[in-house]
Write a protein that holds these residues in place. Structure first.
Motif, PDB file in Angstrom:
ATOM      1  N   SER A  41      -8.642 -25.154  17.595  1.00 39.04           N
ATOM      2  CA  SER A  41      -9.000 -25.780  16.309  1.00 39.04           C
ATOM      3  C   SER A  41     -10.437 -25.711  16.872  1.00 39.04           C
ATOM      4  CB  SER A  41      -8.715 -27.388  15.984  1.00 39.04           C
ATOM      5  OG  SER A  41      -9.787 -27.299  14.654  1.00 39.04           O
ATOM      6  N   LEU A  42     -11.812 -24.881  15.958  1.00 35.36           N
ATOM      7  CA  LEU A  42     -13.176 -24.449  16.589  1.00 35.36           C
ATOM      8  C   LEU A  42     -13.710 -24.767  15.115  1.00 35.36           C
ATOM      9  CD1 LEU A  42     -11.125 -21.061  16.359  1.00 35.36           C
ATOM     10  CD2 LEU A  42     -13.733 -21.438  18.405  1.00 35.36           C
ATOM     11  N   SER A  43     -14.750 -25.404  14.763  1.00 33.73           N
ATOM     12  CA  SER A  43     -15.660 -26.662  13.766  1.00 33.73           C
ATOM     13  C   SER A  43     -16.972 -26.410  14.558  1.00 33.73           C
ATOM     14  CB  SER A  43     -15.050 -28.342  13.740  1.00 33.73           C
ATOM     15  OG  SER A  43     -13.229 -28.308  13.835  1.00 33.73           O
ATOM     16  N   CYS A  44     -16.861 -25.795  13.137  1.00 33.46           N
ATOM     17  CA  CYS A  44     -18.896 -25.959  12.461  1.00 33.46           C
ATOM     18  C   CYS A  44     -19.863 -27.555  12.280  1.00 33.46           C
ATOM     19  CB  CYS A  44     -19.711 -25.003  11.660  1.00 33.46           C
ATOM     20  SG  CYS A  44     -19.023 -22.800  12.646  1.00 33.46           S
ATOM     21  N   GLU A  45     -20.307 -28.133  13.216  1.00 33.98           N
ATOM     22  CA  GLU A  45     -21.105 -29.473  12.907  1.00 33.98           C
ATOM     23  C   GLU A  45     -21.877 -28.943  12.390  1.00 33.98           C
ATOM     24  OE1 GLU A  45     -20.651 -31.561  16.611  1.00 33.98           O
ATOM     25  OE2 GLU A  45     -18.666 -31.924  16.891  1.00 33.98           O
ATOM     26  N   LEU A  55     -17.037 -19.516  10.255  1.00 29.53           N
ATOM     27  CA  LEU A  55     -16.510 -19.252  11.636  1.00 29.53           C
ATOM     28  C   LEU A  55     -16.558 -17.559  12.669  1.00 29.53           C
ATOM     29  CD1 LEU A  55     -16.078 -20.697  14.391  1.00 29.53           C
ATOM     30  CD2 LEU A  55     -15.710 -21.495  11.741  1.00 29.53           C
ATOM     31  N   SER A  74      -8.437 -19.920   7.438  1.00 36.75           N
ATOM     32  CA  SER A  74      -9.732 -21.363   7.418  1.00 36.75           C
ATOM     33  C   SER A  74      -9.702 -22.468   6.451  1.00 36.75           C
ATOM     34  CB  SER A  74     -10.584 -19.964   6.707  1.00 36.75           C
ATOM     35  OG  SER A  74     -12.208 -20.873   5.951  1.00 36.75           O
ATOM     36  N   SER A  77     -15.374 -25.666   6.246  1.00 39.20           N
ATOM     37  CA  SER A  77     -16.119 -25.347   8.370  1.00 39.20           C
ATOM     38  C   SER A  77     -15.175 -24.927   9.474  1.00 39.20           C
ATOM     39  CB  SER A  77     -17.607 -26.044   8.028  1.00 39.20           C
ATOM     40  OG  SER A  77     -17.452 -26.980   8.418  1.00 39.20           O
ATOM     41  N   SER A  78     -14.095 -24.737   8.799  1.00 39.18           N
ATOM     42  CA  SER A  78     -13.499 -25.205  10.597  1.00 39.18           C
ATOM     43  C   SER A  78     -12.554 -24.160  10.365  1.00 39.18           C
ATOM     44  CB  SER A  78     -12.901 -26.562  10.407  1.00 39.18           C
ATOM     45  OG  SER A  78     -14.013 -27.240  10.854  1.00 39.18           O
ATOM     46  N   CYS A  79     -11.736 -23.434  11.493  1.00 40.99           N
ATOM     47  CA  CYS A  79     -10.568 -22.311  11.885  1.00 40.99           C
ATOM     48  C   CYS A  79      -9.637 -23.050  12.304  1.00 40.99           C
ATOM     49  CB  CYS A  79     -11.496 -20.640  12.227  1.00 40.99           C
ATOM     50  SG  CYS A  79     -10.381 -19.282  11.764  1.00 40.99           S
ATOM     51  N   LYS A  80      -8.572 -22.629  11.910  1.00 40.14           N
ATOM     52  CA  LYS A  80      -7.677 -22.613  13.119  1.00 40.14           C
ATOM     53  C   LYS A  80      -6.249 -21.763  13.503  1.00 40.14           C
ATOM     54  CE  LYS A  80      -7.097 -28.411  11.357  1.00 40.14           C
ATOM     55  NZ  LYS A  80      -9.027 -27.644  10.765  1.00 40.14           N
ATOM     56  N   CYS A  94     -21.067 -19.874  14.970  1.00 43.67           N
ATOM     57  CA  CYS A  94     -20.928 -20.355  13.401  1.00 43.67           C
ATOM     58  C   CYS A  94     -21.902 -19.260  12.981  1.00 43.67           C
ATOM     59  CB  CYS A  94     -21.013 -21.540  13.043  1.00 43.67           C
ATOM     60  SG  CYS A  94     -19.781 -23.065  13.674  1.00 43.67           S
TER      61      CYS A  94
END
Length: 287
Positions: A41-45, A55, A74, A77-80, A94
């Motif tokens: 899991s990738l997230s934009c804080e 992403l 998507s 603002s996250s991507c799995k 990001c």
């Protein structure tokens, strides 16, 4: 005093309007290497959700591909990525609608049986860092040898190695070797001497391939275009604010009148001159 306070207020408002939002990319699990079939899991804080952070990634087969466009799922603002494959190896970041970018993270997905779990972000100088040699088949705590820049550091019986009080000299390419499952890919570990902001980390991994290189020149042109568009939008606002403040400071107050409206009473000498002039004109007329 009131004018000075108002001027500072307008100045701060203009300054805040001209700043850009920022975001940082995080990955879970926090590892730069994945086994095929892992979930990531990738997230934009982000500072501001209205900036529209998404992403993107560069891989060996695609450039600046957005999450949801052929890869990942998507969610704001996250991507799995539910099932990673070697083609998912690359650099991730990001990006906002205005073209601003976050830190980049290099991810390697291997089809082999061993990965080295190492930090995806730079390690603070003086801190400890633990490296883990993870295997696809349990148990994962078998003996493993750890290497830096191709040279053996030491062999650990449990597959974990801790580097205490890291320094700049600890930067380099690390890998591990399991006697039963083979060798992991190499990962670059960075060490930073500054204080990392919780929301603004950066990476300094050297480019090892086209897939892990930073955004290309086309991306740079895109970022420049985004910056120019930002300036075109906000600079007229800043100029109009300065003009408004300038007009406010030079406006006439309630006790002041324009020069053309200021009247002064005539003096006694001027009154005598006026009387003499009237008498002279009258005498000439009678003559």
């Amino acid at each position: 005093m009131e004018e000075t306070s108002l001027l500072w207020l307008f100045f701060l408002t203009s300054l805040l309007s001209c700043t850009t939002n920022q975001a940082s990319l995080t990955v879970s699990p926090s590892s730069s290497q994945m086994l095929e079939g892992d979930f990531v899991s990738l997230s934009c804080e982000e500072d501001d959700s209205s900036a529209g952070w998404t992403l993107r990634r560069n891989t060996s087969g695609e450039t600046r591909r957005q999450c949801g466009d052929g890869w990942g799922r998507s969610a704001g603002s996250s991507c799995k990525i539910s099932y990673t494959i070697p083609l998912d190896s690359g650099v991730y970041w990001c990006e906002s609608r205005e073209g601003a970018t976050s830190n980049t993270i290099n991810i390697t997905v291997t089809g082999g049986s061993v990965v080295l779990q190492s930090p995806v972000l730079p390690v603070m100088e003086g801190h400890d860092v633990t490296l883990t040699c993870r295997t696809k088949t349990p148990p994962s705590n078998l003996a493993a040898a750890f290497y830096k820049d191709g040279s053996l550091i030491r062999t650990e019986p449990t597959g974990h190695m801790t580097i205490h009080h890291v320094s700049r000299s600890d930067e380099g390419l690390y890998k591990c070797l399991s006697s039963s499952d083979g060798e992991s890919p190499s990962s670059w570990i960075s060490v930073t001497g500054g204080i990392l902001s919780a929301g603004k980390p950066t990476t300094t991994a050297p480019p090892t391939s086209a897939a892990s290189a930073p955004p290309t020149s086309a991306d740079s042109h895109h970022l420049v275009f985004g910056l120019l568009r930002h300036l075109v939008v906000f600079c007229p606002y800043c100029i109009s604010t300065v003009l408004m403040v300038s007009l406010y400071r030079h406006r006439p107050t309630g006790n002041e009148l324009p020069v053309s409206m200021v009247m002064t009473p005539p003096t006694q000498a001027e009154e005598r001159l006026d009387d003499d002039f009237i008498v002279a004109v009258t005498t000439e007329h009678h003559f």
